[in-house]
Design an enzyme around this catalytic site. Structure first.
Site, short mmCIF file in Angstrom:
data_model
loop_
_atom_site.label_atom_id
_atom_site.label_comp_id
_atom_site.label_asym_id
_atom_site.label_seq_id
_atom_site.Cartn_x
_atom_site.Cartn_y
_atom_site.Cartn_z
N HIS A 1 1.14 -2.19 4.84
CA HIS A 1 2.29 -2.82 4.14
C HIS A 1 3.59 -2.49 4.88
O HIS A 1 4.42 -3.35 5.14
CB HIS A 1 2.34 -2.29 2.70
CG HIS A 1 3.50 -2.77 1.89
ND1 HIS A 1 3.38 -3.70 0.88
CD2 HIS A 1 4.82 -2.44 1.93
CE1 HIS A 1 4.58 -3.93 0.36
NE2 HIS A 1 5.47 -3.17 0.97
N GLU A 2 3.74 -1.21 5.26
CA GLU A 2 4.98 -0.79 5.94
C GLU A 2 5.05 -1.37 7.36
O GLU A 2 6.11 -1.77 7.83
CB GLU A 2 5.08 0.74 6.00
CG GLU A 2 5.00 1.45 4.67
CD GLU A 2 5.96 0.92 3.63
OE1 GLU A 2 6.97 0.32 3.97
OE2 GLU A 2 5.66 1.09 2.43
N CYS B 1 6.61 -3.76 -3.99
CA CYS B 1 7.52 -3.47 -2.86
C CYS B 1 8.89 -3.10 -3.40
O CYS B 1 9.40 -3.78 -4.30
CB CYS B 1 7.62 -4.72 -1.97
SG CYS B 1 8.62 -4.47 -0.50
N LEU B 2 9.47 -2.08 -2.84
CA LEU B 2 10.81 -1.65 -3.29
C LEU B 2 11.85 -2.72 -2.98
O LEU B 2 12.93 -2.73 -3.57
CB LEU B 2 11.19 -0.33 -2.60
CG LEU B 2 10.29 0.85 -2.96
CD1 LEU B 2 10.66 2.07 -2.13
CD2 LEU B 2 10.34 1.16 -4.44
N GLN C 1 13.68 -1.78 5.73
CA GLN C 1 14.15 -1.93 4.35
C GLN C 1 15.51 -1.29 4.11
O GLN C 1 16.18 -1.61 3.12
CB GLN C 1 13.13 -1.31 3.38
CG GLN C 1 11.80 -2.07 3.33
CD GLN C 1 10.80 -1.39 2.43
OE1 GLN C 1 10.11 -0.47 2.87
NE2 GLN C 1 10.72 -1.81 1.19
N HIS D 1 6.44 -4.68 7.30
CA HIS D 1 7.91 -4.66 7.23
C HIS D 1 8.51 -4.57 8.63
O HIS D 1 9.50 -5.24 8.92
CB HIS D 1 8.41 -3.47 6.40
CG HIS D 1 8.43 -3.69 4.91
ND1 HIS D 1 9.15 -4.71 4.31
CD2 HIS D 1 7.83 -3.02 3.90
CE1 HIS D 1 8.98 -4.65 3.00
NE2 HIS D 1 8.18 -3.64 2.72
N GLY E 1 6.07 4.48 -0.05
CA GLY E 1 6.34 4.30 1.37
C GLY E 1 7.67 3.61 1.56
O GLY E 1 8.25 3.08 0.60
O1 K2U Z 1 7.35 -0.83 1.22
C1 K2U Z 1 7.63 -0.53 0.08
O2 K2U Z 1 8.39 -1.23 -0.59
C2 K2U Z 1 6.99 0.66 -0.56
C3 K2U Z 1 5.85 0.28 -1.45
C4 K2U Z 1 4.65 0.74 -0.69
C5 K2U Z 1 3.34 0.29 -1.23
C6 K2U Z 1 3.04 -1.05 -1.36
C7 K2U Z 1 1.80 -1.45 -1.82
C8 K2U Z 1 0.86 -0.52 -2.17
C9 K2U Z 1 1.17 0.80 -2.03
C10 K2U Z 1 2.40 1.21 -1.56
C11 K2U Z 1 6.23 0.91 -2.80
O3 K2U Z 1 5.73 2.18 -2.88
S1 K2U Z 1 6.00 -0.06 -4.16
C12 K2U Z 1 5.43 0.92 -5.41
C13 K2U Z 1 3.93 0.77 -5.55
C14 K2U Z 1 3.10 1.83 -5.32
C15 K2U Z 1 1.73 1.67 -5.46
C16 K2U Z 1 1.21 0.45 -5.82
C17 K2U Z 1 2.05 -0.62 -6.05
C18 K2U Z 1 3.42 -0.45 -5.92
ZN ZN Z 2 7.54 -3.07 0.84
#
Ligand code: K2U
Ligand code: ZN
Length: 167
Positions: free
Chosen positions: A133-134, A91-92, A51, A137, A46
């Site tokens: 989560h998004e 989180c990215l 971001q 943000h 996501g």
């Molecule tokens: O917002 C972001 O930085 C994207 C995250 C979204 C996300 C956070 C927590 C759980 C699921 C998705 C990134 O995709 S981080 C990569 C990731 C993916 C799955 C689980 C953990 C980390």
């Molecule tokens: Zn994030």
């Protein structure tokens, strides 16, 4: 299309509250395309406009195994939520840091799509986690803000140490 730079914690711009999109126009649709390209390249599940230093209420998500089912949420609102669940999150904007976060297990979200049409979506599992989560943000919140002060201090020390090390 263009890959956009992703802000890294603790950049203060990540704590900016996003404003609603007034008009879903071609400029917004181009931003969505660029956000999708940026997310897929990261790679991530996501990405919120916050971001990439655009403070409008837009998120993109693709949790499909085939990475070809992009969900777009413009001005998202959670209209229903139920249950509670813990999930390991990353989180990215905070690379290499993962920790457990508690969120609603089931949600119903209302948003506009890329054409500006309103829709509702029921979500659970990883999609529900990612939407929440998004949306955090868009409120200027990063998941590490939900952790204990001690954990946050340790994460900041780790980030500062990384910045001192030669690339
Ligand atoms: O917002 C972001 O930085 C994207 C995250 C979204 C996300 C956070 C927590 C759980 C699921 C998705 C990134 O995709 S981080 C990569 C990731 C993916 C799955 C689980 C953990 C980390
Ligand atoms: Zn994030």
């Amino acid at each position: 299309m263009a890959k956009l730079p992703i802000l890294l914690y603790p950049d203060p711009r990540l704590h900016t509250k996003a404003i609603p999109v007034k008009q879903v126009d071609d400029k917004i649709r181009q931003l969505i395309k660029d956000m999708g390209e940026t997310m897929y390249a990261a790679p991530g599940v996501g990405l919120a406009a916050t971001q990439v230093d655009v403070h409008q209420r837009i998120i993109v998500i693709d949790q499909s195994p085939t990475r070809d089912q992009l969900h777009v949420f413009i001005n998202p609102e959670i209209v229903e939520s139920a249950g509670v669940a813990d999930c390991e999150e990353g989180c990215l904007s905070v690379p290499g840091i993962y920790d457990k976060v508690t969120r609603a297990q089931n949600i119903r979200v209302r948003a506009l799509d890329e054409r500006g049409a309103s829709f509702e979506l029921a979500a659970d599992g990883l999609l529900a986690v990612c939407i929440q989560h998004e949306m955090d943000h868009l409120e200027g919140k990063v998941f590490v803000d939900k952790l204990s002060r001690l954990k946050r201090q340790r994460i900041l020390s780790k980030i500062k140490k990384r910045q001192r090390e030669p690339a």
